[in-house]
Motif scaffolding. Structure first.
Motif, mmCIF file in Angstrom:
data_model
loop_
_atom_site.group_PDB
_atom_site.id
_atom_site.type_symbol
_atom_site.label_atom_id
_atom_site.label_comp_id
_atom_site.label_asym_id
_atom_site.label_seq_id
_atom_site.Cartn_x
_atom_site.Cartn_y
_atom_site.Cartn_z
ATOM 1 N N VAL A 211 32.482 -11.816 12.200
ATOM 2 C CA VAL A 211 31.022 -11.378 12.308
ATOM 3 C C VAL A 211 30.724 -11.645 13.789
ATOM 4 N N GLU A 213 32.610 -11.013 16.478
ATOM 5 C CA GLU A 213 33.103 -9.897 16.747
ATOM 6 C C GLU A 213 32.533 -8.802 16.646
ATOM 7 N N VAL A 214 32.163 -8.374 15.447
ATOM 8 C CA VAL A 214 31.273 -7.398 15.076
ATOM 9 C C VAL A 214 29.992 -7.259 15.899
ATOM 10 N N LEU A 215 29.438 -8.242 16.189
ATOM 11 C CA LEU A 215 28.169 -8.445 17.190
ATOM 12 C C LEU A 215 28.579 -8.136 18.599
ATOM 13 N N THR A 412 26.258 -15.375 8.448
ATOM 14 C CA THR A 412 25.484 -14.677 9.297
ATOM 15 C C THR A 412 25.189 -15.740 10.601
ATOM 16 N N VAL A 416 26.086 -15.453 14.575
ATOM 17 C CA VAL A 416 25.284 -15.426 15.726
ATOM 18 C C VAL A 416 25.754 -16.706 16.610
ATOM 19 N N TYR A 419 29.051 -15.587 18.473
ATOM 20 C CA TYR A 419 28.703 -14.615 19.499
ATOM 21 C C TYR A 419 28.219 -15.719 20.802
ATOM 22 N N LEU A 420 27.109 -16.183 20.911
ATOM 23 C CA LEU A 420 26.680 -17.233 21.991
ATOM 24 C C LEU A 420 27.650 -17.798 22.431
#
Lengths: 505, 147
Positions: A211, A213-215, A412, A416, A419-420
């Motif tokens: 997820v 990576e998608v972001l 989800t 996040v 991603y951070l």
């Protein structure tokens, strides 16, 4: 030899082929790594009810198959499929620019095969020896070994030890969520019934890796979908093959040794092999300017390292990387506890897997030489199709774990967080290792302390435990030494590979 | 020089460490199970986080490069779409919610709308057939349609 009877069963043969095919694709496509594919397929394999050895043949096939595929986009597009192929870009892409992409691809496939096959040979040779020796391990030794695995991955996986430790701490913290198995005290559940069972590693891994990576790929939606340069015929001359024989053999051995050690893994193996070969070649080498040995060395080493990493996973039950931690989670989910007794108690699983790895490597060689064109087509898939497709697969997999949409929320959230963490340079692999290995570490610590009646000295008594503690300490200093040895290569990679290094171990 | 963002991260690490440590102190066991108890590992985690947070106040790492405004918007939108998916899935079912989320995501990736719709419908259909029919893995039909 009994292993081949297992590996050649039609189901297992099909799964090995499917695994290496998926592995080649996910290894090749930047942004989708083997850890995602394995995590997504785990709930699916649970649901199908296939026996553990068959599931493992599939999942491990993805794992080593990705080490073949990762060089395709690296050589043709200068976009490394996984971190362990980054070094291959130096000479591989240079060869493509010189119109010798075909030979580079062939060299990569052949050296991957050599590294892969030799290391399976070493695996079946050394795994039983290590298992024999590890029978002496008590809880104190296991505890020290796991500390070694954590400290090695923390110090190798990121740029900084402190950030690696934060990631490890996060993983260990997630591991404590749920009912404490020893005392039945709920920890960090915040009154949520869904959390009593603890965090499922599949949900966390898919969130953190897939997820996020998608972001992250949303930052640059114009990327992807590139046309590969012309590469000509995928073959090399006998002279080139002869000229790289020693490089392949040395790099396979080096890669295997690095792979067995926790924390290091294929990426470090490929950097080490490249630096070493560059030094051995001396002035006769044209490394960085399209020297075919610069393709052979990292590709042999990263395949050998991937297989070498199976040894501690299977014989000690202690993985040293994010992907092997996910494989451990899968094994535990199937009710298989890897450890010194695995080879004796589950011979079908161990020998079947080893035999299927030989078979899988043959498949990979056959697929990668003539079928490169088909794989290259996949690189032209538009990102708007590919990435949402991966996301949808991830959703189904996460939902399948418990049949609950609460897990989709968690996923989800971890997406996040992941991603951070990527943005701020925190490595992700230690989180997964901490989550999967944390409960086992805590169990061994408590067992050791119960046996000693609370006497802390028991952790440092046996020579094996002392050695492991010393290795854990030494691993904290090792990245500095490694950086000194590979400094030139790291600088070259930073200059030559525009997209940077995908975070995956 | 430490940036504001790095200060926030360091403070967050310390705060998380303290919170984990305080919560760990409440893990009391009525009877003696083992000398280590359920507190030990959480306390180690808490200590690691407080140490790392304090360390990064003194020696901050390199600053992150954040995406430009539109990209940031796309990322927030995607995360929002995933949350909406989790909420909607039990009610409107797998097929519709997956079609919608894949369409939204492909639009964020710059797909032409018709392409996105076609791909999303096909993908949801294929996944439904694959998982429900072939693998017998139950996916929610949607409470809304059952009633």
């Amino acid at each position: 030899m009994g292993g081949f009877a297992i590996a050649l069963q039609p189901l297992n043969l099909g799964l090995a082929l499917g695994g290496v095919l998926v592995g080649t694709f996910v290894g090749m496509l930047p942004g989708i790594g083997p850890i995602n594919a394995i995590a997504i397929l785990i709930p699916v394999t649970f649901a199908t009810g296939i026996p553990p050895e068959s599931a493992l043949i599939l999942l491990v096939g993805i794992y080593y198959g990705s080490q073949y595929g990762n060089s395709i986009s690296t050589i043709l597009l200068n976009v490394p499929g996984t971190a362990s192929a980054v070094v291959t870009a130096l000479d591989g892409y240079e060869m493509t620019k010189q119109g010798r992409g075909g030979p580079a691809l062939a060299m990569s496939a052949i050296s991957s095969f050599v590294g892969g096959t030799l290391s399976i040979f070493a695996l079946v040779l050394f795994a039983p020896v290590l298992a024999e020796w590890a029978i002496r391990f008590g809880p104190a030794e296991y505890f020290a070994l796991m500390i070694f695995a954590f400290s090695a991955l923390s110090s190798f996986s990121g740029g900084s030890l402190v950030r690696g430790l934060v990631s490890t701490a996060l993983g260990l913290g997630l591991a404590t969520v749920g009912l404490d198995p020893n005392s039945a005290v709920p920890r960090y559940t915040f009154g949520q019934i869904e959390l009593l069972d603890g965090m499922d590693f599949v949900v966390v891994t898919i969130g953190l890796f897939a997820v996020s990576e998608v972001l992250q790929l949303l930052e640059d939606t114009k990327g992807g979908q590139q046309t590969a340069a012309a590469y000509g015929r995928v073959m090399i001359s006998a002279k080139e093959l002869a000229g790289t024989t020693w490089t392949m053999l040395r790099s396979s051995g080096l890669g295997f040794l690095v792979g067995v050690l926790p924390g290091a893994g294929s990426t470090i193996a490929s950097f080490l092999a490249y630096s070493t070969e560059e030094r051995i070649a001396g002035t006769s080498g044209r490394f960085g300017q399209g020297d075919i040995r610069g393709v052979a060395a990292p590709e042999a080493a990263n395949n050998a390292a991937a297989n070498g990493a199976m040894i501690p996973l299977l014989t000690l039950g202690v993985p040293g990387s994010g992907t092997t931690a996910v494989l451990l989670g899968a094994l535990l989910g199937f009710g298989v506890t890897p450890g010194p007794l695995l080879i004796q108690e589950q011979p079908d699983l161990f020998w079947g897997l080893a035999a299927s790895m030989y078979v899988g490597n043959v498949f990979l060689l056959l697929l990668n030489l003539p079928l490169v064109g088909v794989f290259v087509k996949a690189l032209t898939l538009p990102r708007w199709f590919l990435i949402p497709g991966v996301a949808a697969l991830a959703f189904v997999a996460v939902y399948a774990v418990n049949g609950s949409s609460f897990d989709l929320m968690l996923m989800t959230m971890f997406g996040v967080v992941g991603y951070l963490m990527r943005k701020m340079d925190f490595p992700l692999a230690p989180v997964v290792l901490g989550l999967v290995l944390g409960p086992l570490m805590e169990k061994n610590l408590r067992r050791a302390m119960s046996l000693s009646g609370g006497e802390v000295n028991v952790l440092f008594e046996s020579p094996i435990a002392i050695t492991l503690w010393a290795l854990a300490l030494a691993s904290l200093a090792a990245p500095t030494l490694l950086r000194m040895w590979t400094r030139d290569v790291v600088a070259e990679v930073d200059a030559a590979v525009p997209t940077g290094v995908p975070d995956e171990l | 020089m430490i940036s504001r963002e790095q200060r926030i991260v360091a403070a967050a690490l310390i705060a998380a460490g303290v919170a984990i440590g305080v919560e760990a102190m409440t893990f009391e066991v009525g009877f003696l199970t083992d000398p280590v108890g359920p507190k030990a590992l959480p306390l180690v985690v808490a200590a690691l986080l407080v140490f790392a947070g304090s360390y990064s106040l003194v020696r901050p790492g390199k600053a992150a490069r954040w995406p430009v405004r539109e990209a940031g918007f796309r990322i927030v939108a995607a995360a929002g779409a995933f949350v909406a998916y989790a909420v909607a899935l039990p009610t409107i079912g797998f097929f519709l919610s997956t079609t919608l989320v894949v369409m939204a995501l492909s639009a964020l990736y710059g797909a032409p709308r018709a392409h996105g719709l076609a791909a999303a419908t096909a993908l949801s259909g294929v996944l439904w057939l694959l998982f429900v029919r072939l693998l017998a893995l139950p996916l929610p039909v949607g409470d809304l349609w059952i009633r």
